[in-house]
Motif scaffolding. Structure first.
Motif, PDB file in Angstrom:
ATOM      1  N   ALA A  17     -69.916  28.056 -21.499  1.00  0.00           N
ATOM      2  CA  ALA A  17     -69.473  27.222 -20.374  1.00  0.00           C
ATOM      3  C   ALA A  17     -70.496  26.142 -20.063  1.00  0.00           C
ATOM      4  CB  ALA A  17     -69.243  28.097 -19.134  1.00  0.00           C
ATOM      5  N   GLN A 282     -69.672  27.585 -12.332  1.00  0.00           N
ATOM      6  CA  GLN A 282     -69.117  28.033 -13.602  1.00  0.00           C
ATOM      7  C   GLN A 282     -69.179  29.555 -13.754  1.00  0.00           C
ATOM      8  OE1 GLN A 282     -71.267  25.555 -13.221  1.00  0.00           O
ATOM      9  NE2 GLN A 282     -70.194  23.747 -13.971  1.00  0.00           N
ATOM     10  N   LYS A 285     -66.053  31.714 -13.438  1.00  0.00           N
ATOM     11  CA  LYS A 285     -65.069  31.737 -14.522  1.00  0.00           C
ATOM     12  C   LYS A 285     -65.517  32.659 -15.654  1.00  0.00           C
ATOM     13  CE  LYS A 285     -63.349  27.079 -13.535  1.00  0.00           C
ATOM     14  NZ  LYS A 285     -63.105  25.712 -14.068  1.00  0.00           N
ATOM     15  N   THR A 286     -66.550  33.459 -15.380  1.00  0.00           N
ATOM     16  CA  THR A 286     -67.058  34.421 -16.363  1.00  0.00           C
ATOM     17  C   THR A 286     -66.611  35.828 -15.978  1.00  0.00           C
ATOM     18  OG1 THR A 286     -69.126  34.971 -15.220  1.00  0.00           O
ATOM     19  CG2 THR A 286     -69.111  32.955 -16.586  1.00  0.00           C
ATOM     20  N   ALA A 289     -67.515  37.352 -12.513  1.00  0.00           N
ATOM     21  CA  ALA A 289     -67.022  36.780 -11.260  1.00  0.00           C
ATOM     22  C   ALA A 289     -66.664  37.823 -10.195  1.00  0.00           C
ATOM     23  CB  ALA A 289     -65.831  35.860 -11.539  1.00  0.00           C
ATOM     24  N   ALA A 398     -64.357  31.796  -5.645  1.00  0.00           N
ATOM     25  CA  ALA A 398     -63.811  31.066  -6.796  1.00  0.00           C
ATOM     26  C   ALA A 398     -62.847  29.968  -6.392  1.00  0.00           C
ATOM     27  CB  ALA A 398     -63.130  32.037  -7.752  1.00  0.00           C
ATOM     28  N   GLY A 403     -67.576  26.537  -5.566  1.00  0.00           N
ATOM     29  CA  GLY A 403     -67.694  27.965  -5.793  1.00  0.00           C
ATOM     30  C   GLY A 403     -68.423  28.742  -4.721  1.00  0.00           C
TER      31      GLY A 403
END
Length: 424
Positions: A17, A282, A285-286, A289, A398, A403
């Motif tokens: 990412a 970012q 989005k892993t 999260a 999220a 974020g």
């Protein structure tokens, strides 16, 4: 979320990412025409980086190392400020240019880049990394080159030409310990882990956490890591064995993701509080999260970019229009704020009749309540003290822009004044 594998998948997913967001340097240094301490046709004294038509600024950033995401955001935010400023007539009737050099979080590369860049600029809008700034401190001070680090170690205080914006890492960790004791049920005798980068960043953060823990009757269990460490399984095992009731993190986003993901998968579901550089949107989005949303809070000198502050909302809207494919993160706010503050210094120096470096520094140090509308007002008049003493507490979300959402507004943690007196 598959908790069994979270800790092992996070580094690879996150690396991919982050790699997708890397950019190349946006400019290269050139000799500034007509610089040299002379008086221009408009009666304004000039110096390096200033011509009759141009005002050149420099940026030493990380676009290919552990803070590449942060570096890209700051570069773009500061270019947005420059474009806005130029559309409004520039500074002192001059067009603003920002020359960007990428050091990849490598101190030696940064030293070389500084030597190339310094003769041709009037100030530095950003220098990423406490180790990088520490290596350049003497040169920056010798050159009277007003510099806004994207680093918050207390060791960077005390120089006329170097301005840490907001709080320092130690103050944020004092705020983090206060937050844990007030809201997460920590009591005297509890152990608190602190995972931190080696170098000025982590060392300064550890100073703050150690002092605050002693004051609160807690015990710090330190875990020092390198910027290249992205699998923190060993650290999680050590902290679990020590029976910690919470964990502090003073590292990068990859380390925060690994720590929280592995901890959750191994049953160490305790509150985690990170310094602002340890989070990037970012991460949400892993695979880490869900654990981040459940366990992590972030202490920061700046508000969340999802804040309702009018200045922040205007910045977010402008950035989204200019860079629609880029996320709006804390680096955008930090970089834009620094550029706005530097712009105010340059305008004040111009009004006083000189854009020579030492006069820009003098104009900067005269600012006792600099307020861009993007967070806490800044007092730049005392080079030995942080420009602000209050920290925000934020939480991953999220669905939020950047974020993060606000948990607590900026406030000064109990003991800050006592700590500063102790430190001095």
């Amino acid at each position: 979320m598959n908790r069994t594998h979270t800790g092992h998948r996070v580094p690879a997913v996150l690396a991919a990412a982050l790699a997708a967001l890397l950019v190349t340097a946006t400019g290269c240094s050139s000799k500034a025409d007509g610089s040299g301490g002379s008086e221009g046709a408009d009666g304004v004294r000039t110096g390096p980086g200033v011509t009759a038509k141009t005002l050149r600024l420099g940026a030493l950033t990380d676009l290919t190392g552990p803070y590449a995401t942060l570096g890209k955001s700051i570069v773009q935010a500061q270019q947005m400020w420059a474009d806005e400023t130029n559309a409004d007539g520039g500074v002192c009737g001059r067009k603003v240019e920002i020359v960007v050099k990428d050091h990849g979080y490598d101190v030696q590369k940064a030293v070389t880049a500084y030597a190339d860049l310094a003769p041709d600029v009037v100030a530095l809008t950003q220098v990423i990394g406490s180790p990088v700034v520490a290596a350049l401190l003497d040169d920056i001070e010798r050159d009277h080159l007003l510099t806004f680090p994207q680093a918050w170690a207390a060791s960077l205080l005390g120089k006329d030409s170097v301005q840490v914006i907001g709080t320092t890492y130690d103050l944020d960790m004092i705020a983090a310990v206060d937050f844990l004791t007030r809201t997460k049920g920590l009591a005297k005798g509890d152990a608190v882990g602190h995972v931190y980068f080696e170098g000025d960043y982590g060392a300064n953060a550890l100073e703050g956490s150690t002092w605050a823990a002693e004051r609160a009757g807690l015990k710090i269990v330190p875990q020092k890591i390198k910027a290249t460490d992205t699998d923190l399984s060993a650290q999680v095992s050590a902290l679990r064995k020590a029976g910690v009731k919470a964990v502090l993190v003073s590292a990068g986003p990859a380390q925060t993701a690994s720590l929280v993901g592995v901890a959750a998968s191994r049953g160490l579901r305790v509150p985690v509080v990170s310094s602002a550089p340890g989070f990037a949107p970012q991460l949400m989005k892993t695979p880490a999260a869900p654990a981040l949303a459940a366990l992590l809070d972030v202490v920061s000198a700046a508000p969340a970019v999802s804040s309702d502050l009018p200045g922040v909302r205007a910045m977010v809207a402008a950035y989204g229009k200019k860079y629609p494919d880029s996320p709006v993160d804390s680096g955008v706010l930090s970089g834009y704020n620094a550029a706005r503050l530097l712009g105010a210094d340059l305008k004040k120096a111009c009004a006083a009749g000189s854009l020579a470096r030492e006069d820009v520094v003098k104009a900067h140090r005269s600012q006792k309540s600099a307020d861009t509308g993007l967070g806490s007002p800044q007092d730049f008049s005392d080079r030995s003290r942080p420009a602000a003493l209050s920290s925000y507490v934020l939480k991953p979300d999220a669905k939020a822009v950047g974020g993060l959402v606000g948990v607590e507004d900026a406030h000064r943690a109990p003991g800050i004044t006592e700590y500063l007196a102790h430190r001095s």
